[in-house]
Design an enzyme around this catalytic site. Structure first.
Site, PDB file in Angstrom:
ATOM      1  NE  ARG A  67      -2.912  -0.999   3.338  1.00 41.87           N
ATOM      2  CZ  ARG A  67      -3.053  -2.279   3.648  1.00 41.87           C
ATOM      3  NH1 ARG A  67      -3.538  -3.122   2.755  1.00 41.87           N
ATOM      4  NH2 ARG A  67      -2.715  -2.740   4.844  1.00 41.87           N
ATOM      5  CE1 TYR A  71      -2.750   4.059   0.820  1.00 43.78           C
ATOM      6  CE2 TYR A  71      -1.154   3.919   2.604  1.00 43.78           C
ATOM      7  CZ  TYR A  71      -2.399   3.619   2.084  1.00 43.78           C
ATOM      8  OH  TYR A  71      -3.294   2.897   2.821  1.00 43.78           O
ATOM      9  CE1 TYR A  93     -11.673   5.489   2.536  1.00 42.09           C
ATOM     10  CE2 TYR A  93     -13.170   5.739   4.387  1.00 42.09           C
ATOM     11  CZ  TYR A  93     -12.050   5.176   3.834  1.00 42.09           C
ATOM     12  OH  TYR A  93     -11.287   4.302   4.569  1.00 42.09           O
TER      13      TYR A  93
HETATM   14  C1  SAM Z   1      -7.464   4.628   6.236  1.00 44.77           C
HETATM   15  S1  SAM Z   1      -8.649   4.953   7.461  1.00 44.77           S
HETATM   16  C2  SAM Z   1      -9.549   6.272   6.705  1.00 44.77           C
HETATM   17  C3  SAM Z   1     -10.431   7.041   7.648  1.00 44.77           C
HETATM   18  C4  SAM Z   1     -11.184   8.179   6.951  1.00 44.77           C
HETATM   19  N1  SAM Z   1     -10.246   9.141   6.404  1.00 44.77           N
HETATM   20  C5  SAM Z   1     -12.161   8.889   7.882  1.00 44.77           C
HETATM   21  O1  SAM Z   1     -12.153  10.118   7.912  1.00 44.77           O
HETATM   22  O2  SAM Z   1     -12.946   8.222   8.568  1.00 44.77           O
HETATM   23  C6  SAM Z   1      -9.678   3.545   7.301  1.00 44.77           C
HETATM   24  C7  SAM Z   1     -10.296   3.170   8.624  1.00 44.77           C
HETATM   25  O3  SAM Z   1     -11.293   4.129   8.972  1.00 44.77           O
HETATM   26  C8  SAM Z   1     -12.354   3.490   9.661  1.00 44.77           C
HETATM   27  N2  SAM Z   1     -13.561   3.588   8.830  1.00 44.77           N
HETATM   28  C9  SAM Z   1     -13.649   3.901   7.535  1.00 44.77           C
HETATM   29  N3  SAM Z   1     -14.932   3.850   7.119  1.00 44.77           N
HETATM   30  C10 SAM Z   1     -15.669   3.492   8.193  1.00 44.77           C
HETATM   31  C11 SAM Z   1     -17.044   3.262   8.414  1.00 44.77           C
HETATM   32  N4  SAM Z   1     -17.940   3.354   7.442  1.00 44.77           N
HETATM   33  N5  SAM Z   1     -17.417   2.896   9.665  1.00 44.77           N
HETATM   34  C12 SAM Z   1     -16.538   2.764  10.674  1.00 44.77           C
HETATM   35  N6  SAM Z   1     -15.232   2.977  10.519  1.00 44.77           N
HETATM   36  C13 SAM Z   1     -14.792   3.328   9.294  1.00 44.77           C
HETATM   37  C14 SAM Z   1     -11.943   2.016   9.812  1.00 44.77           C
HETATM   38  O4  SAM Z   1     -11.255   1.874  11.050  1.00 44.77           O
HETATM   39  C15 SAM Z   1     -11.027   1.835   8.631  1.00 44.77           C
HETATM   40  O5  SAM Z   1     -10.157   0.749   8.795  1.00 44.77           O
END
Ligand code: SAM
Length: 263
Positions: A67, A71, A93
């Site tokens: 990854r 990136y 997102y």
């Molecule tokens: C790389 S991070 C990105 C987070 C993203 N930038 C944000 O603002 O939430 C990815 C992690 O965010 C969390 N995450 C992302 N989408 C989610 C969702 N729909 N519900 C709960 N946790 C979420 C999970 O822990 C996932 O492994």
């Protein structure tokens, strides 16, 4: 300041519902739009911006591509049109600055090269979590860690605070190539957490709704059962606090009061 501007912004978590007017206006003004989000959201956004560039195509198949390489390629895809003097808007997102390497790296690099570069905030997964689970981080304090980082380093943990562990769905993957985890890796995390919690301490597997037609996942289970649970890449582990706050008598004395003042 060089010609060309970079705006990195967020789509929020729920399709369409978290997109702000401010973000839409940045997308409208951009010469080039790049996006990193789930397939449904991407299809929806492509309806508005047909020329949108899909950054998720840069990911490799499960287990095949580091990854960190992905990136770097995403960062380059964002910076290339900027270097050509374009107004670039990259939309990620969630919140683009929360647990997201590429947005921070691209903004830093763009600024170092003399371009105007800004980040616009958006709704992140933890913002949804506080609303859906009714947990206010201000009540107990908050500790928030990337799950693998917490596992492999000696990080302090305060069990009297709310704990949020991100990326539990890939916990223990040190190759940075996988999109899943294994129960023995989750067990390693549980073993570490047992330094602070009892096996029966209730934890929550949380997934905020991505589509407006679905509800959130809120699976409550004892900590010891975690290795048998199912995880997605979007799953977040929430550990409610053990309410054991001990008074700091020295600090109270410096205020001229005793523990009775806390009741
Ligand atoms: C790389 S991070 C990105 C987070 C993203 N930038 C944000 O603002 O939430 C990815 C992690 O965010 C969390 N995450 C992302 N989408 C989610 C969702 N729909 N519900 C709960 N946790 C979420 C999970 O822990 C996932 O492994």
């Amino acid at each position: 300041m060089l010609r060309g501007k970079l705006v990195i912004t967020g789509f929020g978590i729920q399709l369409g519902r978290h997109l702000t007017r401010r973000v839409e206006s940045e997308l409208d003004k951009a010469d080039v739009v790049l996006a990193m989000m789930d397939d449904f959201s991407l299809t929806w956004l492509k309806g508005k911006y047909p020329a949108l560039i899909d950054l998720s195509l840069l990911y490799g198949k499960d287990g095949q591509k580091d990854r960190r390489q992905t990136y770097r390629e995403m960062e380059l895809a964002i910076l290339e049109p900027l270097r050509a003097g374009k107004n670039v808007c990259a939309i990620f997102y969630g919140h683009p600055g929360v647990f997201a390497d590429v947005p921070h790296a691209a903004i830093k690099q763009a600024r170092e090269e003399g371009y105007e570069a800004i980040m616009e905030p958006a709704i992140s997964a933890d913002a949804c979590l506080y609303a859906d689970l009714g947990l206010d981080p201000g009540m107990s304090g908050l500790q928030s860690y990337e799950a693998t980082q917490f596992l492999v380093y000696q990080r302090p943990l305060d069990p009297s605070a709310l704990v949020v562990l991100w990326q539990i769905g890939v916990v223990g993957d040190l190759t940075c190539t996988q999109f899943h985890t294994y129960s023995d890796r989750v067990q390693a995390l549980v073993t570490k957490l047992l330094r602070w919690y009892e096996p029966e301490h209730e934890v929550i597997l949380y997934e905020a709704a991505v589509l407006p037609i679905e509800g959130h996942r809120e699976e409550r289970l004892p900590l010891s059962e975690l290795p048998n649970a199912s995880f997605k890449t979007i799953t977040t582990l929430v550990i409610p606090p053990k309410l054991e706050w001990l008074a700091d008598h020295e600090a109270l004395a410096s205020l001229g009061v005793t523990e009775d003042a806390l009741l």
